[in-house]
Design a protein around this motif. Structure first.
Motif, PDB file in Angstrom:
ATOM      1  N   ALA A  20       0.833  -1.210   0.000  1.00  0.00           N
ATOM      2  CA  ALA A  20       0.000   0.000   0.000  1.00  0.00           C
ATOM      3  C   ALA A  20       0.866   1.259   0.000  1.00  0.00           C
ATOM      4  CB  ALA A  20      -0.937  -0.015   1.202  1.00  0.00           C
ATOM      5  N   LEU A  21       1.944   1.250   0.774  1.00  0.00           N
ATOM      6  CA  LEU A  21       2.826   2.427   0.787  1.00  0.00           C
ATOM      7  C   LEU A  21       3.418   2.662  -0.603  1.00  0.00           C
ATOM      8  CD1 LEU A  21       4.669   1.918   4.206  1.00  0.00           C
ATOM      9  CD2 LEU A  21       3.170   3.850   3.623  1.00  0.00           C
ATOM     10  N   LYS A  22       3.665   1.591  -1.314  1.00  0.00           N
ATOM     11  CA  LYS A  22       4.253   1.699  -2.661  1.00  0.00           C
ATOM     12  C   LYS A  22       3.180   1.944  -3.726  1.00  0.00           C
ATOM     13  CE  LYS A  22       8.590   0.332  -1.630  1.00  0.00           C
ATOM     14  NZ  LYS A  22       9.726   1.270  -1.801  1.00  0.00           N
ATOM     15  N   GLY A  23       1.918   1.920  -3.310  1.00  0.00           N
ATOM     16  CA  GLY A  23       0.841   2.168  -4.276  1.00  0.00           C
ATOM     17  C   GLY A  23       0.593   0.999  -5.207  1.00  0.00           C
ATOM     18  N   ILE A  24       0.910  -0.211  -4.756  1.00  0.00           N
ATOM     19  CA  ILE A  24       0.705  -1.411  -5.587  1.00  0.00           C
ATOM     20  C   ILE A  24      -0.555  -2.118  -5.112  1.00  0.00           C
ATOM     21  CG2 ILE A  24       1.704  -3.622  -6.324  1.00  0.00           C
ATOM     22  CD1 ILE A  24       4.469  -2.443  -5.440  1.00  0.00           C
ATOM     23  N   GLU A  25      -1.410  -2.483  -6.042  1.00  0.00           N
ATOM     24  CA  GLU A  25      -2.651  -3.198  -5.689  1.00  0.00           C
ATOM     25  C   GLU A  25      -2.618  -4.581  -6.325  1.00  0.00           C
ATOM     26  OE1 GLU A  25      -6.319  -1.109  -6.309  1.00  0.00           O
ATOM     27  OE2 GLU A  25      -5.415   0.792  -5.698  1.00  0.00           O
ATOM     28  N   PRO A  26      -2.129  -5.578  -5.595  1.00  0.00           N
ATOM     29  CA  PRO A  26      -2.055  -6.918  -6.181  1.00  0.00           C
ATOM     30  C   PRO A  26      -3.411  -7.614  -6.118  1.00  0.00           C
ATOM     31  CG  PRO A  26      -1.332  -6.991  -3.912  1.00  0.00           C
ATOM     32  CD  PRO A  26      -1.710  -5.562  -4.184  1.00  0.00           C
ATOM     33  N   GLY A  27      -3.545  -8.697  -6.869  1.00  0.00           N
ATOM     34  CA  GLY A  27      -4.671  -9.585  -6.627  1.00  0.00           C
ATOM     35  C   GLY A  27      -4.445 -10.276  -5.285  1.00  0.00           C
ATOM     36  N   ARG A  28      -5.473 -10.934  -4.787  1.00  0.00           N
ATOM     37  CA  ARG A  28      -5.354 -11.507  -3.447  1.00  0.00           C
ATOM     38  C   ARG A  28      -5.985 -12.887  -3.408  1.00  0.00           C
ATOM     39  NH1 ARG A  28      -7.964 -12.047   1.308  1.00  0.00           N
ATOM     40  NH2 ARG A  28      -6.802 -11.493   3.187  1.00  0.00           N
ATOM     41  N   ARG A  29      -5.289 -13.820  -2.759  1.00  0.00           N
ATOM     42  CA  ARG A  29      -5.866 -15.149  -2.520  1.00  0.00           C
ATOM     43  C   ARG A  29      -5.782 -15.429  -1.027  1.00  0.00           C
ATOM     44  NH1 ARG A  29      -6.189 -14.904  -7.324  1.00  0.00           N
ATOM     45  NH2 ARG A  29      -5.389 -16.214  -8.989  1.00  0.00           N
ATOM     46  N   THR A  30      -6.888 -15.886  -0.479  1.00  0.00           N
ATOM     47  CA  THR A  30      -6.862 -16.263   0.936  1.00  0.00           C
ATOM     48  C   THR A  30      -6.282 -17.661   1.095  1.00  0.00           C
ATOM     49  OG1 THR A  30      -8.754 -14.915   1.552  1.00  0.00           O
ATOM     50  CG2 THR A  30      -8.310 -16.811   2.935  1.00  0.00           C
ATOM     51  N   VAL A  31      -5.367 -17.791   2.033  1.00  0.00           N
ATOM     52  CA  VAL A  31      -4.876 -19.104   2.460  1.00  0.00           C
ATOM     53  C   VAL A  31      -5.379 -19.246   3.902  1.00  0.00           C
ATOM     54  CG1 VAL A  31      -2.842 -20.552   2.834  1.00  0.00           C
ATOM     55  CG2 VAL A  31      -2.828 -18.818   1.017  1.00  0.00           C
ATOM     56  N   HIS A  32      -6.418 -20.040   4.086  1.00  0.00           N
ATOM     57  CA  HIS A  32      -7.065 -20.084   5.400  1.00  0.00           C
ATOM     58  C   HIS A  32      -6.220 -20.925   6.366  1.00  0.00           C
ATOM     59  CE1 HIS A  32      -9.966 -20.258   8.554  1.00  0.00           C
ATOM     60  NE2 HIS A  32     -10.854 -19.551   7.851  1.00  0.00           N
ATOM     61  N   LEU A  33      -5.482 -20.246   7.223  1.00  0.00           N
ATOM     62  CA  LEU A  33      -4.519 -20.954   8.082  1.00  0.00           C
ATOM     63  C   LEU A  33      -5.218 -21.873   9.082  1.00  0.00           C
ATOM     64  CD1 LEU A  33      -1.800 -18.245   8.859  1.00  0.00           C
ATOM     65  CD2 LEU A  33      -1.953 -19.809   6.923  1.00  0.00           C
ATOM     66  N   ARG A  34      -6.359 -21.443   9.611  1.00  0.00           N
ATOM     67  CA  ARG A  34      -7.047 -22.284  10.612  1.00  0.00           C
ATOM     68  C   ARG A  34      -7.599 -23.563   9.976  1.00  0.00           C
ATOM     69  NH1 ARG A  34      -6.111 -21.088  15.768  1.00  0.00           N
ATOM     70  NH2 ARG A  34      -5.598 -18.893  15.957  1.00  0.00           N
ATOM     71  N   LYS A  35      -7.874 -23.487   8.660  1.00  0.00           N
ATOM     72  CA  LYS A  35      -8.343 -24.695   7.959  1.00  0.00           C
ATOM     73  C   LYS A  35      -7.183 -25.503   7.389  1.00  0.00           C
ATOM     74  CE  LYS A  35     -12.817 -22.783   6.522  1.00  0.00           C
ATOM     75  NZ  LYS A  35     -13.485 -22.114   5.379  1.00  0.00           N
ATOM     76  N   GLY A  36      -5.958 -25.022   7.569  1.00  0.00           N
ATOM     77  CA  GLY A  36      -4.784 -25.781   7.111  1.00  0.00           C
ATOM     78  C   GLY A  36      -4.498 -25.643   5.627  1.00  0.00           C
ATOM     79  N   GLU A  37      -5.042 -24.594   4.987  1.00  0.00           N
ATOM     80  CA  GLU A  37      -4.842 -24.481   3.534  1.00  0.00           C
ATOM     81  C   GLU A  37      -3.375 -24.221   3.163  1.00  0.00           C
ATOM     82  OE1 GLU A  37      -9.361 -22.949   2.440  1.00  0.00           O
ATOM     83  OE2 GLU A  37      -7.685 -21.584   2.079  1.00  0.00           O
ATOM     84  N   GLN A  38      -2.574 -23.786   4.149  1.00  0.00           N
ATOM     85  CA  GLN A  38      -1.140 -23.572   3.889  1.00  0.00           C
ATOM     86  C   GLN A  38      -0.409 -24.890   3.650  1.00  0.00           C
ATOM     87  OE1 GLN A  38      -2.714 -23.393   6.727  1.00  0.00           O
ATOM     88  NE2 GLN A  38      -1.425 -23.433   8.551  1.00  0.00           N
ATOM     89  N   ARG A  39      -1.069 -25.999   4.012  1.00  0.00           N
ATOM     90  CA  ARG A  39      -0.444 -27.316   3.812  1.00  0.00           C
ATOM     91  C   ARG A  39      -1.069 -28.077   2.639  1.00  0.00           C
ATOM     92  NH1 ARG A  39      -0.630 -26.541   9.308  1.00  0.00           N
ATOM     93  NH2 ARG A  39      -2.580 -27.690   9.521  1.00  0.00           N
ATOM     94  N   ALA A  40      -1.905 -27.393   1.864  1.00  0.00           N
ATOM     95  CA  ALA A  40      -2.483 -28.035   0.667  1.00  0.00           C
ATOM     96  C   ALA A  40      -1.352 -28.279  -0.346  1.00  0.00           C
ATOM     97  CB  ALA A  40      -3.554 -27.141   0.061  1.00  0.00           C
ATOM     98  N   PRO A  41      -1.379 -29.418  -1.046  1.00  0.00           N
ATOM     99  CA  PRO A  41      -0.276 -29.745  -1.962  1.00  0.00           C
ATOM    100  C   PRO A  41       0.021 -28.641  -2.978  1.00  0.00           C
ATOM    101  CG  PRO A  41      -1.750 -31.625  -1.707  1.00  0.00           C
ATOM    102  CD  PRO A  41      -2.394 -30.483  -0.975  1.00  0.00           C
ATOM    103  N   GLY A  42      -1.027 -28.010  -3.503  1.00  0.00           N
ATOM    104  CA  GLY A  42      -0.810 -26.964  -4.510  1.00  0.00           C
ATOM    105  C   GLY A  42      -0.034 -25.781  -3.937  1.00  0.00           C
ATOM    106  N   TYR A  43      -0.334 -25.449  -2.684  1.00  0.00           N
ATOM    107  CA  TYR A  43       0.373 -24.328  -2.063  1.00  0.00           C
ATOM    108  C   TYR A  43       1.804 -24.728  -1.714  1.00  0.00           C
ATOM    109  CZ  TYR A  43       1.207 -20.118   0.698  1.00  0.00           C
ATOM    110  OH  TYR A  43       1.733 -18.933   1.161  1.00  0.00           O
ATOM    111  N   LEU A  44       1.952 -25.933  -1.157  1.00  0.00           N
ATOM    112  CA  LEU A  44       3.294 -26.392  -0.773  1.00  0.00           C
ATOM    113  C   LEU A  44       4.214 -26.543  -1.983  1.00  0.00           C
ATOM    114  CD1 LEU A  44       2.587 -29.100   1.965  1.00  0.00           C
ATOM    115  CD2 LEU A  44       3.576 -26.816   2.298  1.00  0.00           C
ATOM    116  N   ALA A  45       3.623 -26.810  -3.132  1.00  0.00           N
ATOM    117  CA  ALA A  45       4.449 -26.941  -4.336  1.00  0.00           C
ATOM    118  C   ALA A  45       5.151 -25.614  -4.645  1.00  0.00           C
ATOM    119  CB  ALA A  45       3.584 -27.373  -5.513  1.00  0.00           C
TER     120      ALA A  45
END
Ligand SMILES: N[C@@H](CCC(=O)N[C@@H](CS)C(=O)NCC(=O)O)C(=O)O
Length: 212
Positions: A20-45
């Protein structure tokens, strides 16, 4: 650019502020940590550490919040998040690293889960652990920030730097765990000044689209 993000992640919060300080607006994807999505194979790859944030820029999958922010600093130099002089850059980085290396890693989700799930500590003991490491880190930061001549409206001078980008999410975490921040008036003052800026306020966990 796509930021892989989670509303409550303070490491991702740092990157949201820097973008935000740099004025960049990226797209966004939620990785739901409480649901363990950070350990999904696609993300871990893409990110074998299974942590957020991750910033994709074309074919690049950038990980580690400070590495991501330094990448943004080098690819989008304005406004600068590091001062020009080497000694000043070292100080700003020292504040950032005191938070990112010495406070935050002891308090992140997987460590807290290990304490309660594997070591069987109670929630009261876990919260005591959390507060202990924040207090230890904040006491030292408060002493330095309150005496350093270069401390201004923000951690270093009167423009936000990488130091503020790391400090503000850690203060938010401290408050979430009911740490008494009154003994750290300089930190509290700087946090308030930062939060007057939309780049900080809009990056807050409660403002994120996946906030619960
Ligand atoms: N040093 C890393 C820390 C990243 C980190 O710890 N992220 C946390 C959220 S703040 C996470 O993804 N935790 C997932 C988990 O603990 O399973 C960075 O600065 O990016």
């Amino acid at each position: 650019m796509i930021l892989h993000d989670y509303w409550r992640s303070s490491a991702a919060f740092r990157v949201r502020i820097a973008l935000a300080l740099k004025g960049i607006e990226p797209g966004r994807r939620t990785v739901h940590l409480r649901k363990g999505e950070q350990r999904a194979p696609g993300y871990l790859a893409k990110n074998p550490q299974g942590l957020v944030p991750m910033l994709e820029d074309g074919a690049l999958a950038l990980t580690q919040s400070l590495a991501i922010i330094e990448y943004l600093e080098e690819t989008h130099p304005l406004p600068p998040l590091l001062p020009a002089a080497p000694a000043e850059r070292a100080w700003v980085r020292a504040v950032a690293l005191a938070v990112a290396c010495d406070i935050h890693p002891l308090n992140n989700l997987r460590v807290l889960n290990y304490l309660t799930g594997t070591l069987g500590v109670t929630e009261v003991q876990r919260d005591g652990w959390y507060r202990y490491w924040i207090d230890l880190g904040f006491e030292a930061l408060e002493r330095r920030l309150s005496t350093e001549r270069a401390t201004g409206r923000y951690c270093h001078g009167d423009a936000p730097t990488l130091a503020d980008v790391c400090l503000v999410p850690q203060v938010a975490n401290a408050r979430r765990f009911n740490v008494d921040v009154a003994p750290y008036p300089t930190i509290v003052r700087i946090d308030a000044a930062c939060n007057e800026l939309a780049a900080f306020a809009d990056a807050a966990p409660s403002k994120q689209p996946d906030a619960e």
